[in-house]
Design a protein around this motif. Structure first.
Motif, PDB file in Angstrom:
ATOM      1  N   PRO A 172     -19.566   2.334   9.043  1.00 51.66           N
ATOM      2  CA  PRO A 172     -19.802   1.835  10.403  1.00 51.66           C
ATOM      3  C   PRO A 172     -19.585   0.323  10.448  1.00 51.66           C
ATOM      4  O   PRO A 172     -19.921  -0.394   9.511  1.00 51.66           O
ATOM      5  N   GLY A 173     -18.987  -0.132  11.529  1.00 52.65           N
ATOM      6  CA  GLY A 173     -18.709  -1.560  11.646  1.00 52.65           C
ATOM      7  C   GLY A 173     -17.348  -1.958  11.131  1.00 52.65           C
ATOM      8  O   GLY A 173     -16.985  -3.141  11.178  1.00 52.65           O
ATOM      9  N   TYR A 174     -16.577  -0.966  10.652  1.00 52.48           N
ATOM     10  CA  TYR A 174     -15.239  -1.257  10.135  1.00 52.48           C
ATOM     11  C   TYR A 174     -14.217  -0.306  10.749  1.00 52.48           C
ATOM     12  O   TYR A 174     -14.541   0.820  11.126  1.00 52.48           O
ATOM     13  N   SER A 175     -12.987  -0.773  10.824  1.00 55.18           N
ATOM     14  CA  SER A 175     -11.864   0.072  11.216  1.00 55.18           C
ATOM     15  C   SER A 175     -11.070   0.437   9.972  1.00 55.18           C
ATOM     16  O   SER A 175     -10.845  -0.412   9.098  1.00 55.18           O
ATOM     17  N   VAL A 176     -10.662   1.689   9.899  1.00 53.06           N
ATOM     18  CA  VAL A 176      -9.836   2.183   8.801  1.00 53.06           C
ATOM     19  C   VAL A 176      -8.422   2.321   9.350  1.00 53.06           C
ATOM     20  O   VAL A 176      -8.155   3.168  10.199  1.00 53.06           O
ATOM     21  N   MET A 177      -7.519   1.463   8.885  1.00 53.15           N
ATOM     22  CA  MET A 177      -6.193   1.370   9.476  1.00 53.15           C
ATOM     23  C   MET A 177      -5.133   1.865   8.500  1.00 53.15           C
ATOM     24  O   MET A 177      -5.065   1.411   7.359  1.00 53.15           O
ATOM     25  N   THR A 178      -4.311   2.788   8.969  1.00 56.58           N
ATOM     26  CA  THR A 178      -3.214   3.306   8.156  1.00 56.58           C
ATOM     27  C   THR A 178      -2.026   2.369   8.265  1.00 56.58           C
ATOM     28  O   THR A 178      -1.495   2.144   9.351  1.00 56.58           O
ATOM     29  N   THR A 179      -1.602   1.806   7.131  1.00 57.22           N
ATOM     30  CA  THR A 179      -0.443   0.916   7.125  1.00 57.22           C
ATOM     31  C   THR A 179       0.770   1.583   6.490  1.00 57.22           C
ATOM     32  O   THR A 179       1.895   1.123   6.640  1.00 57.22           O
ATOM     33  N   GLY A 180       0.550   2.651   5.759  1.00 58.28           N
ATOM     34  CA  GLY A 180       1.570   3.485   5.138  1.00 58.28           C
ATOM     35  C   GLY A 180       0.874   4.797   4.856  1.00 58.28           C
ATOM     36  O   GLY A 180      -0.339   4.911   5.041  1.00 58.28           O
ATOM     37  N   TYR A 181       1.579   5.808   4.398  1.00 68.52           N
ATOM     38  CA  TYR A 181       0.969   7.138   4.309  1.00 68.52           C
ATOM     39  C   TYR A 181      -0.300   7.139   3.469  1.00 68.52           C
ATOM     40  O   TYR A 181      -1.326   7.696   3.857  1.00 68.52           O
ATOM     41  N   GLN A 182      -0.273   6.517   2.297  1.00 66.34           N
ATOM     42  CA  GLN A 182      -1.440   6.528   1.417  1.00 66.34           C
ATOM     43  C   GLN A 182      -2.206   5.208   1.425  1.00 66.34           C
ATOM     44  O   GLN A 182      -3.259   5.107   0.807  1.00 66.34           O
ATOM     45  N   THR A 183      -1.690   4.205   2.095  1.00 68.61           N
ATOM     46  CA  THR A 183      -2.271   2.870   2.058  1.00 68.61           C
ATOM     47  C   THR A 183      -3.103   2.605   3.304  1.00 68.61           C
ATOM     48  O   THR A 183      -2.649   2.834   4.423  1.00 68.61           O
ATOM     49  N   LEU A 184      -4.318   2.107   3.098  1.00 67.68           N
ATOM     50  CA  LEU A 184      -5.240   1.833   4.198  1.00 67.68           C
ATOM     51  C   LEU A 184      -5.740   0.402   4.113  1.00 67.68           C
ATOM     52  O   LEU A 184      -5.939  -0.132   3.025  1.00 67.68           O
ATOM     53  N   ASP A 185      -5.964  -0.201   5.273  1.00 64.39           N
ATOM     54  CA  ASP A 185      -6.642  -1.489   5.365  1.00 64.39           C
ATOM     55  C   ASP A 185      -8.017  -1.268   5.979  1.00 64.39           C
ATOM     56  O   ASP A 185      -8.156  -0.533   6.965  1.00 64.39           O
ATOM     57  N   ILE A 186      -9.018  -1.929   5.413  1.00 68.12           N
ATOM     58  CA  ILE A 186     -10.366  -1.896   5.953  1.00 68.12           C
ATOM     59  C   ILE A 186     -10.652  -3.276   6.544  1.00 68.12           C
ATOM     60  O   ILE A 186     -10.646  -4.284   5.829  1.00 68.12           O
TER      61      ILE A 186
END
Length: 264
Positions: A172-186
């Protein structure tokens, strides 16, 4: 006529070698200057990587890096959002508690440095260096010398959907962003490319209809939804094609730069 042209980089503006035609881009900037149009690169890349990529053009454009965590105007930072050391420590603890996250496939992005633990997986490090050439290896998080914008992680291919669902539920309090199929930015909730471009439009007293935007991945959704004209290359995710006003040729063939030239 629009006033702001914004584009994602990898998979959109850049070719398959993560490069672009600098001579043609310089000519494009000349034409945009004549028309009073501002150019912005908006990427999940680290800001240090973007500064290197656009070294000859930084004084003529905006850089929006770290998935919207920092805005640079003609070489000067005009807005940023970071996480303090205590916040990063807690986020790290929450991430490594996940059955889907490998602490040796994490990197931490700051303005001037990108960090990874000394135990980082060698294959992941090689992949990460395609986008962050200068990664500093550290023994523990206390060795990081700057506030952090975001944490990037890699999920196992077979566990992407389950891993994303777990992270969304437990962070909670974070966005989980898909930047590539397996790669995520928090990143902290409220940080994304669309929000950053919205801030820029507000600073300029411009309207979203004044924005034309290009993107291909799910982390481009917010800026494409904001834009008066949303364009994606044919290699874009299906979810992005569904919201785009126009789908053009593949990024690998320089289709985005070509379309930009045709627009002006």
């Amino acid at each position: 006529m629009f006033r702001l042209m914004a584009t994602d980089l990898d998979g959109t503006f850049l070719d398959g070698n993560h490069q672009f035609d600098q001579k043609r881009f310089a000519s494009l900037l000349d034409r945009l200057d004549e028309l009073g149009i501002v150019f912005a690169a908006a990427s999940g890349r680290g800001i240090a990587s973007m500064r290197e990529l656009f070294a000859d053009f930084r004084d003529r454009m905006y850089l929006i890096g770290e998935n919207g965590s920092i805005i640079e105007e003609r070489g000067q930072v005009i807005w940023s959002r970071t996480m303090d050391a205590e916040t990063v420590e807690q986020l790290f603890a929450d991430l490594v508690a996940s059955p889907y996250v490998d602490k040796n496939q994490l990197i931490f992005s700051a303005e001037h440095e990108v960090y990874a633990l000394e135990t980082v997986d060698a294959d992941y490090l090689e992949l990460a260096r395609e986008y962050h050439p200068q990664i500093q290896l550290i023994g523990d998080l206390q060795e990081m010398q700057e506030p952090i914008f975001k944490v990037t992680l890699n999920l196992r291919e077979a566990e992407v959907q389950e891993g994303v669902a777990w992270l969304v539920q437990h962070l909670p309090g974070y966005s989980v962003m898909t930047t590539g199929y397996q790669t995520l930015d928090i990143v902290p909730t409220g940080i994304d490319k669309g929000a950053a471009l919205g801030r820029l439009l507000l600073m300029k007293d411009w309207h979203p209809d004044d924005l034309v935007a290009f993107g291909d991945q799910l982390n481009d959704r917010q800026m494409l939804e904001l834009a008066g004209l949303a364009i994606c290359p044919e290699n874009a995710k299906d979810e992005i094609k569904a919201i785009a006003d126009r789908v053009i040729g593949p990024a690998s063939q320089g289709s985005v730069l070509k379309y930009m030239e045709e627009l002006v």
